[in-house]
Structure formats: C-alpha cells, structure tokens
Design an enzyme around this catalytic site. Structure first.
Site, PDB file in Angstrom:
ATOM      1  N   LYS A   1     -42.709 -40.925  12.933  1.00  0.00           N
ATOM      2  CA  LYS A   1     -41.342 -40.391  12.772  1.00  0.00           C
ATOM      3  C   LYS A   1     -41.380 -38.878  12.597  1.00  0.00           C
ATOM      4  O   LYS A   1     -40.626 -38.155  13.241  1.00  0.00           O
ATOM      5  CB  LYS A   1     -40.683 -41.073  11.565  1.00  0.00           C
ATOM      6  CG  LYS A   1     -39.267 -40.642  11.312  1.00  0.00           C
ATOM      7  CD  LYS A   1     -38.504 -41.680  10.521  1.00  0.00           C
ATOM      8  CE  LYS A   1     -38.750 -41.596   9.029  1.00  0.00           C
ATOM      9  NZ  LYS A   1     -38.126 -40.398   8.405  1.00  0.00           N
ATOM     10  N   SER A   2     -42.267 -38.390  11.724  1.00  0.00           N
ATOM     11  CA  SER A   2     -42.350 -36.940  11.492  1.00  0.00           C
ATOM     12  C   SER A   2     -42.649 -36.194  12.783  1.00  0.00           C
ATOM     13  O   SER A   2     -42.045 -35.167  13.083  1.00  0.00           O
ATOM     14  CB  SER A   2     -43.492 -36.626  10.521  1.00  0.00           C
ATOM     15  OG  SER A   2     -43.121 -36.908   9.218  1.00  0.00           O
TER      16      SER A   2
ATOM     17  N   ASP B   1     -44.748 -40.704   0.973  1.00  0.00           N
ATOM     18  CA  ASP B   1     -43.905 -41.817   1.418  1.00  0.00           C
ATOM     19  C   ASP B   1     -44.549 -43.176   1.128  1.00  0.00           C
ATOM     20  O   ASP B   1     -43.913 -44.215   1.311  1.00  0.00           O
ATOM     21  CB  ASP B   1     -43.595 -41.676   2.912  1.00  0.00           C
ATOM     22  CG  ASP B   1     -42.708 -40.459   3.183  1.00  0.00           C
ATOM     23  OD1 ASP B   1     -41.969 -40.040   2.271  1.00  0.00           O
ATOM     24  OD2 ASP B   1     -42.765 -39.926   4.306  1.00  0.00           O
TER      25      ASP B   1
ATOM     26  N   ARG C   1     -40.199 -33.592  15.182  1.00  0.00           N
ATOM     27  CA  ARG C   1     -40.674 -32.255  15.555  1.00  0.00           C
ATOM     28  C   ARG C   1     -40.781 -32.124  17.070  1.00  0.00           C
ATOM     29  O   ARG C   1     -40.494 -31.061  17.624  1.00  0.00           O
ATOM     30  CB  ARG C   1     -42.033 -31.990  14.900  1.00  0.00           C
ATOM     31  CG  ARG C   1     -41.922 -31.731  13.386  1.00  0.00           C
ATOM     32  CD  ARG C   1     -43.270 -31.959  12.723  1.00  0.00           C
ATOM     33  NE  ARG C   1     -43.318 -31.557  11.321  1.00  0.00           N
ATOM     34  CZ  ARG C   1     -42.816 -32.258  10.306  1.00  0.00           C
ATOM     35  NH1 ARG C   1     -42.195 -33.408  10.525  1.00  0.00           N
ATOM     36  NH2 ARG C   1     -42.938 -31.816   9.058  1.00  0.00           N
TER      37      ARG C   1
HETATM   38  C1  S3P Z   1     -41.558 -35.238   5.975  1.00  0.00           C
HETATM   39  C2  S3P Z   1     -42.031 -34.721   4.800  1.00  0.00           C
HETATM   40  C3  S3P Z   1     -41.882 -35.413   3.518  1.00  0.00           C
HETATM   41  C4  S3P Z   1     -41.618 -36.893   3.679  1.00  0.00           C
HETATM   42  C5  S3P Z   1     -40.585 -37.171   4.705  1.00  0.00           C
HETATM   43  C6  S3P Z   1     -40.942 -36.575   6.055  1.00  0.00           C
HETATM   44  C7  S3P Z   1     -41.675 -34.430   7.187  1.00  0.00           C
HETATM   45  O1  S3P Z   1     -40.797 -34.824   2.815  1.00  0.00           O
HETATM   46  O2  S3P Z   1     -41.256 -37.477   2.465  1.00  0.00           O
HETATM   47  O3  S3P Z   1     -40.404 -38.572   4.864  1.00  0.00           O
HETATM   48  O4  S3P Z   1     -41.500 -34.964   8.303  1.00  0.00           O
HETATM   49  O5  S3P Z   1     -41.970 -33.229   7.067  1.00  0.00           O
HETATM   50  P1  S3P Z   1     -41.063 -33.518   1.889  1.00  0.00           P
HETATM   51  O6  S3P Z   1     -41.860 -32.594   2.697  1.00  0.00           O
HETATM   52  O7  S3P Z   1     -39.743 -32.903   1.556  1.00  0.00           O
HETATM   53  O8  S3P Z   1     -41.776 -34.069   0.693  1.00  0.00           O
END
Ligand code: S3P
Length: 451
Positions: A23-24, A329, A28
């Site tokens: 997902k991350s 997470d 991006r």
């Molecule tokens: C994410 C970073 C995390 C994570 C989120 C996705 C990202 O949040 O908890 O589910 O894609 O950069 P934080 O960086 O605010 O902790």
C-alpha cells in the site's frame, strides 16, 4: 447495515499465497508518476480502497490513466510479476491543476500530497476525507511546510479539511518531532520544488520507500547518517515502478501461522525492506523459531523474498524505541501474539498508535480484552499478560482495516471463535483478505515440510 462476520479455528493454516501489493509503495507510485514527465508504467499496483483514492486524487490534479487493469495486480503470480496494471501520464513536477480532493480513508495520501501541491507555481487545493480522516492530525505536515514558505490552513489549526495555496518554497533543515515516514515523505516531495537543499533529520529510522523511489526517478536524494538530504529537481522520470507484496498484509498470516499449532504456510514475493520488517525481529525475540526467509532479489529497488512460517511457542518481551517505527502497523499483531505467549509483553514509545485509522491503543486493548486477553492500555502502549491463548467473543473494527483483520486472525486462533462487526473495513488495504484466510484454513500441506 453493518456486517457481522464469524471466524473460528479450523485447525492448522496451510498453503501458499501472495499477499496483495504494498500500500505504501502503491500510493507513492501513483503520486510520483503524476509528478513525472511522460508515461509511467506501474507493475502490481494495489487494488484496494485507499490506493483507488490516490488514483482519483492524481486525476483530479491532471494526471491521466492511460491503462488501468487493477484486477491484474499480480496476485497468484508466485514467481515474478506480470505486465503493468497501470499506465499514468504525469503532469510534470510543476503542472498540478487546482482541485478539491477527497482522500477517503487514506492517511498517506493526506500527508504526502500536500508536499507536492504546496510548491506549485499557481493554484489552490482542498484535501478532505472520511470521518476517520477528519480526526487525523495534519499540523505535523503543515508546520514544517510553512517553515518552507507554504500557505496552508487547517481546521482548528490541525485537522482536515486542509487548504493549500501555491507558494514559492525554500529548503530547510528540519528535525522531525515524531518518527513519521509520512511527514518525512511530504517534506521530500516539497524539497523537489524548493529553492536550495532540504535536510530532514529522523529521530529513529522510518520506512524509506520515498527516498528509494525518488532516487530511481532521477532526484538527488542522499542519506547522511540520520538525515535525508534532497536537492531541488527540474523533472522526475520514473519510467517503470514495480510494487512488491505488502509485508504489512503478509504480517497477519505470519502471526496467524505462528500462533496456530501445526501451521505451515508460504508467503511469496513479500517486500522485505528492513525499515518495514520490525515484526520479524520482535517475533524472534519472542522465540518464534519457525520463520524462514528465502531472499529472491529485488523488485523496484526493494528487497523481496518468500517467508515460510510454522507454529512456535512464544514468550513475552519488551518492545519500544527503534522497534516502533519499524513495526508501527504491526504492533496490534504483536499484542495479539503476546496473548498467546508465556509471560508479559510491554509495548512502549508507541503513542503514535493513537493517531492511526483508529486510536489503536484503545481499539486493540478493547478488542483483545473482549476476547479474554489480559491487556492494559498505557499512555504510549500496552501491557499484555500472556495466557497461552484466547477464548474468543465479539469485536468491532471501528472501521479500521487492521483491527478488522486482527479480529479475524484472533478468531482463527481462538477456542470459541470471534465475530467481527464491520469486516468490510479490510478492503482499505486487503480486499481479498477473507478468502485468503479461508484458503489457508483449507489449504493442502506444503511439499517439503521443514518444521
Ligand atoms: C506510512 C507510514 C506510517 C504507517 C502508515 C503508512 C507510509 O505512518 O503507519 O500506515 O506509507 O509512509 P507514519 O509515518 O505517520 O507513522
């Protein structure tokens, strides 16, 4: 009407699967492709509610989807990925059109996109989202962006809707007050449009997908110890982006197989970026001896590999400090595993959990207690008294995808089963979660058992 779904133990988990795309990295990929020149192919873009919100957002600012076949998200492809499931025509770094953007439930979109929009030569944007998004702080990005010259307004200074007006930006040196990859990434995007260099100092390492992806698209990004340094860019040329399977989605089955006796599962093509795999370090500390990693090289500049997991007896452990951002997470799953361990597990330094899709210190504590777990919430974490198992019962996901899936895994490992209210929330990151869980509950034994 809110759905209620029952999950119960059918014994050992067996079989192989590929977890959905990261997902991350998918968020991006869409944003960087939108900032890019010309066309970008994305291989294995995640087909889920959150990442669909990002596709809607980038189209609102002028990017075009030339090809979209998200159902072909590479799942089932055990060895390597197939053809691109997305082709995006970018607007270029300085070409975003004004728009009102609905980010849905996507916190990553809410925090990253403003970095790019704030430095546009002209235009104005509004970012808003669902009920959960409206509780999530944006001052953490608005404050440093303002130091760069950005013009932003938030409700009560800290909550969405967030309004952005284009403004000339300049580079800053900024020490992140919280270890957040989202805030870091937002500033890295803004830095591309700022005059002069930007330096972002991390209190602890957080996921570094943005750095890897921006560098691959031609940006001058380098790391100096705990600092990420970015120079302004004329253009980005991503070309092609490959998305590995999401460690955070695979993590549900890593923990499930660890706590359900007799299990033996294989998870293919999982992203193993060390800034994401803190759960494995924590499980090892808890005594999980039946986790085997087979590295399979790289996909899109990210290390990938297969993870084979069998059951282990666990012991309690201490979790805190640098563990936290590397498993942010997965901490709900650590709490679940801790219920099945012998002894006490303490999670500290994790107040950030209160600012996720739900207040995860509260929702995890309430859920595990409702199932018979001995869990106490603290200001910045949880204390879990392991009792070797969970009875079962009923929980509410509170619309949080990771709490819904936590409940389902708890059900598959519990003595009496678990009823989850609003299981549909899982579709935010893992629409096929239930069928994947069922397939492992009915799966054939893997050949070549190693445990
Ligand atoms: C994410 C970073 C995390 C994570 C989120 C996705 C990202 O949040 O908890 O589910 O894609 O950069 P934080 O960086 O605010 O902790």
């Amino acid at each position: 009407m809110t759905d209620r779904t029952h999950f119960r133990s059918l014994g050992a988990l067996r079989g192989a699967l590929r977890a959905p795309a990261d997902k991350s990295i998918s968020h991006r990929a869409a944003m960087i492709a939108a900032m890019g020149e010309g066309e970008t192919d994305v291989v294995g873009y995640l087909d889920a509610a959150d990442t669909r919100s990002t596709l809607v957002a980038i189209q609102a600012v002028g990017a075009r989807l030339l090809h979209e076949d998200l159902s072909a998200d590479a799942r089932g492809a055990a060895d390597g990925l197939g053809a691109p499931n997305l082709r995006i025509a970018g607007v270029g770094l300085r070409g975003a059109r004004p728009a009102a953007i609905d980010v849905g439930n996507a916190g990553t979109l809410l925090r990253l996109l403003p970095g790019w929009l704030a430095g546009q030569p002209e235009g104005a944007w509004t970012l808003d989202g669902d009920e959960s998004i409206r509780r999530r702080p944006v001052d953490r990005v608005a404050d440093p962006l303002r130091l760069m010259g950005a013009r932003l307004t938030a409700r009560e200074e800290r909550l969405p809707p967030l309004e952005i007006e284009a403004a000339p930006l300049h580079g800053i040196a900024y020490e992140l007050p919280v270890a957040s990859a989202q805030v870091k990434s937002c500033l890295l995007f803004a830095a591309l449009l700022a005059a002069g260099e930007t330096r972002v100092v991390e209190p602890l390492p957080t996921r570094d997908h943005s750095e890897r992806m921006l560098a691959a698209a031609g940006a001058a990004v380098r790391r100096e110890g705990d600092t990420v340094v970015v120079a302004p860019a004329e253009r980005l040329e991503p070309g092609r982006i490959v998305v590995p399977a999401d460690f955070s989605s695979a993590a549900f089955f890593v923990v499930a197989a660890t706590i359900v006796p007799g299990s033996d599962i294989l998870l293919h093509g999982v992203g193993l970026n060390p800034t994401r795999t803190g759960l494995l370090t924590i499980l090892e500390r808890m005594g999980a001896a039946a986790i085997e990693i087979t590295p399979k090289g790289e996909e899109g500049g990210e290390p990938i590999g297969d993870i084979r997991v069998g059951h282990s007896e666990l012991v309690g452990c201490e979790v805190g400090g640098a563990d936290v951002p590397l498993a942010i997470d997965e901490l709900p799953l650590v709490a679940l595993a801790a219920c099945f361990a012998e002894g006490t597990t303490t999670i500290r330094d994790a107040a950030e959990l209160r600012r996720k899709e739900s207040d995860r210190i509260a929702t995890v504590t309430d859920a595990l207690r409702a199932l018979g777990g001995k869990v106490e919430a603290t200001a910045d974490g949880m204390v879990i008294e392991g009792t070797g198992g969970l009875r079962g019962g009923a929980i509410d996901s509170h619309g949080d995808h990771r709490i819904a899936m936590l409940g389902a895994i708890a059900g598959a490992a519990s003595r009496e089963g678990v009823e989850v209210t609003d299981m549909a929330a899982a579709a935010v990151s893992y629409p096929a979660f239930e069928s994947d869980l069922v397939s492992l509950q009915h799966g054939p034994p893997l050949r070549d058992p190693v445990h």
